[in-house]
Design an enzyme around this catalytic site. Structure first.
Site, PDB file in Angstrom:
ATOM      1  N   SER A  82       0.853  -1.184   0.000  1.00 51.32           N
ATOM      2  CA  SER A  82       0.000   0.000   0.000  1.00 51.32           C
ATOM      3  C   SER A  82       0.886   1.230   0.000  1.00 51.32           C
ATOM      4  CB  SER A  82      -0.892   0.005   1.250  1.00 51.32           C
ATOM      5  OG  SER A  82      -1.533   1.253   1.428  1.00 51.32           O
TER       6      SER A  82
ATOM      7  N   TYR B  70      -0.675  -0.972  10.474  1.00 53.41           N
ATOM      8  CA  TYR B  70      -0.970  -1.293   9.072  1.00 53.41           C
ATOM      9  C   TYR B  70       0.156  -0.817   8.161  1.00 53.41           C
ATOM     10  CZ  TYR B  70      -3.356  -1.497   4.570  1.00 53.41           C
ATOM     11  OH  TYR B  70      -3.678  -1.773   3.263  1.00 53.41           O
TER      12      TYR B  70
END
Length: 252
Positions: free
Chosen positions: A135, A145
């Site tokens: 990401s 994350y």
């Protein structure tokens, strides 16, 4: 023709990867938790003339990972797409540590084990492709994350240097905001994300596969996100962290 294994294959980027690879002539090993959706997708792709194997597995569990590792060895895959992933709707410090441990297993340990299995079958024949999905959050301070995604970016870059001479290319895809079920499953409201920041699964998947064929270590499809990731690496961390909170409002 090659055989590709795709994790998280029944929704979002994984579903588009499966359909795109089938359309170009690849046979498939599909991995996901939802067996009913797996079977429906397999039926769809078999109707297009593809050979499709299904492996129902939860990659946040050791038994699930072991099942997929066995499939990698059994089918001698040519392409591994490490796509399965999720996120927690809160930031570290406000989350349950058990949930964080499960995320770590899913986002870090599982792809590492699958990459090791892929190398087992690819190195002896000196050919293969590994595509990891990270990401643009990997380039921002954004809790666990982004830490997980930064880990996969770093390892992917190294693997492409280390194993390209043996005929094995590793590319890591770093998508921005993509219209999938991702935010809904997190239980957050992404309405504060401007429209221009959204991309499609097709843009991301086609960009990633092009970059994989070119042997690129890092794939950031679309010009807008190439610019944003470059800025994120050099702008003040506090500003980047504030912007990176977009898309994390708790859904009502």
């Amino acid at each position: 023709m090659s055989l590709a294994l795709v994790t998280g294959a029944t929704s979002g980027l994984g579903l588009t990867f499966a359909r795109t690879l089938a359309a170009r002539g690849d046979d498939l090993v599909l991995v996901a938790r939802d067996e009913a959706r797996l079977d429906a997708l397999a039926t769809e792709l078999r109707a297009r003339g593809r050979t499709v194997h299904v492996v129902p597995a939860d990659l946040s569990t050791r038994d699930g990972v072991a099942r997929v590792v066995d499939a990698v060895h059994e089918h001698r895959i040519d392409l591994l797409v490490n796509n399965a992933g999720s996120s927690i709707g809160k930031f570290f410090g406000d989350t349950d540590i058990a949930d964080e441990d499960s995320q770590l297993d899913l986002m870090v340990k599982a792809p590492m084990d699958l990459m090791a299995a892929a190398l087992d079958v690819m190195r002896p024949r000196r050919s293969g492709r590994i595509l990891n999905v990270a990401s643009v959050a990997a380039f921002t301070p954004r809790g666990t994350y982004s830490a997980h995604k930064a880990w996969i970016v770093n390892l992917s870059r190294w693997m492409n240097i280390q194993f390209a001479p043996e005929g094995i290319v590793t590319t890591v895809l770093c998508p921005g905001f993509v219209r999938t079920e991702f935010h809904q499953r997190m239980g957050v409201d992404p309405s504060d994300v401007p429209g221009w920041m959204w991309t499609t699964t097709d843009q991301q998947v086609r960009g990633a596969l092009r970059d994989l064929e070119k042997g690129k270590a890092v794939s950031v499809p679309t010009v807008r996100y190439k610019v944003l990731t470059t800025v994120a690496q050099y702008a003040p961390a506090g500003i980047v962290a504030a912007v990176a909170k977009r898309g994390r409002k708790v859904a009502e």
